[in-house]
Design a protein around this motif. Structure first.
Motif, PDB file in Angstrom:
ATOM      1  N   CYS A   1       0.862  -1.182   0.000  1.00 32.24           N
ATOM      2  CA  CYS A   1       0.000   0.000   0.000  1.00 32.24           C
ATOM      3  C   CYS A   1       0.904   1.239   0.000  1.00 32.24           C
ATOM      4  O   CYS A   1       2.123   1.120  -0.069  1.00 32.24           O
ATOM      5  N   HIS A   2       0.338   2.428   0.107  1.00 33.01           N
ATOM      6  CA  HIS A   2       1.160   3.637   0.041  1.00 33.01           C
ATOM      7  C   HIS A   2       2.048   3.828   1.264  1.00 33.01           C
ATOM      8  O   HIS A   2       3.227   4.160   1.139  1.00 33.01           O
ATOM      9  N   CYS A   3       1.492   3.602   2.463  1.00 28.92           N
ATOM     10  CA  CYS A   3       2.276   3.839   3.690  1.00 28.92           C
ATOM     11  C   CYS A   3       3.225   2.691   3.984  1.00 28.92           C
ATOM     12  O   CYS A   3       4.102   2.823   4.836  1.00 28.92           O
ATOM     13  N   GLY A   4       3.058   1.562   3.291  1.00 30.08           N
ATOM     14  CA  GLY A   4       3.969   0.429   3.447  1.00 30.08           C
ATOM     15  C   GLY A   4       3.607  -0.520   4.568  1.00 30.08           C
ATOM     16  O   GLY A   4       4.321  -1.499   4.803  1.00 30.08           O
ATOM     17  N   THR A   5       2.500  -0.245   5.269  1.00 33.07           N
ATOM     18  CA  THR A   5       2.086  -1.149   6.356  1.00 33.07           C
ATOM     19  C   THR A   5       1.703  -2.515   5.796  1.00 33.07           C
ATOM     20  O   THR A   5       2.088  -3.544   6.343  1.00 33.07           O
TER      21      THR A   5
ATOM     22  N   CYS B   1      -6.033  -0.420   2.782  1.00 29.71           N
ATOM     23  CA  CYS B   1      -5.261  -0.150   3.999  1.00 29.71           C
ATOM     24  C   CYS B   1      -5.989   0.890   4.842  1.00 29.71           C
ATOM     25  O   CYS B   1      -6.366   1.943   4.339  1.00 29.71           O
TER      26      CYS B   1
ATOM     27  N   THR C   1      -4.805   2.727   7.102  1.00 30.22           N
ATOM     28  CA  THR C   1      -3.983   3.898   7.426  1.00 30.22           C
ATOM     29  C   THR C   1      -3.926   4.859   6.235  1.00 30.22           C
ATOM     30  O   THR C   1      -4.236   6.038   6.368  1.00 30.22           O
ATOM     31  N   CYS C   2      -3.566   4.358   5.060  1.00 29.96           N
ATOM     32  CA  CYS C   2      -3.379   5.258   3.914  1.00 29.96           C
ATOM     33  C   CYS C   2      -4.553   5.219   2.933  1.00 29.96           C
ATOM     34  O   CYS C   2      -4.617   6.048   2.020  1.00 29.96           O
TER      35      CYS C   2
HETATM   36 ZN   LIG Z   1      -1.153   1.835   3.962  1.00 30.26          ZN
END
Ligand SMILES: [Zn+2]
Length: 138
Positions: free
Chosen positions: A8-12, A73, A75-76
């Protein structure tokens, strides 16, 4: 096919996936969700996606018949993949989430998701739409 890495974008959320037909399966869809989401999806068998991190950070969105499972995700907000309504043994993966790939392809076929094959009984590939960019005359 070799496994590709995705995130995903934030990498989580991180995963590896082996696509069933590589980038050749790239499709958009014009259903009410996909038209807003705007992502290009590529196909993989459901068991060919493996989470390497952050699976618990994915959240699920479902609508209409609630057969398809749309994951993103929390988060992001980035959509990573979805389990298909047309074939629950398959997932569509966000091409833009895959390392080294781009969603900015010259041409991407569009599934007629507004007339879903599960509702019409038509073959999935019968509902391929082609959109030709037109000059904005407004
Ligand atoms: Zn994310």
């Amino acid at each position: 096919m070799t496994a590709m890495r995705g995130s995903c974008h934030c990498g989580t959320v991180q995963f590896t996936v082996t696509l069933s037909d590589g980038i050749a399966s790239a499709r958009r869809c014009d259903c009410s969700l996909c038209a807003r989401r705007g992502a290009v999806a590529v196909s993989a068998a459901k068991d060919d996606i493996t989470y390497t991190a952050g699976r618990e950070n994915l959240t699920l969105y479902q609508f209409n018949t609630k057969v398809a499972e749309h994951y993103f995700c929390k988060t992001c907000g980035i959509y990573t993949h979805h389990r298909r309504r047309s074939n629950p043994d398959e997932v569509g993966v966000n091409l833009a989430c895959l390392e080294g790939q781009t969603p900015f392809l010259a041409e991407v076929l569009v599934h007629d998701g507004q007339n879903h094959p599960n509702d019409t009984g038509k073959d999935l590939d019968a509902g391929i739409l082609r959109f030709t960019p037109t000059k904005d005359t407004s």
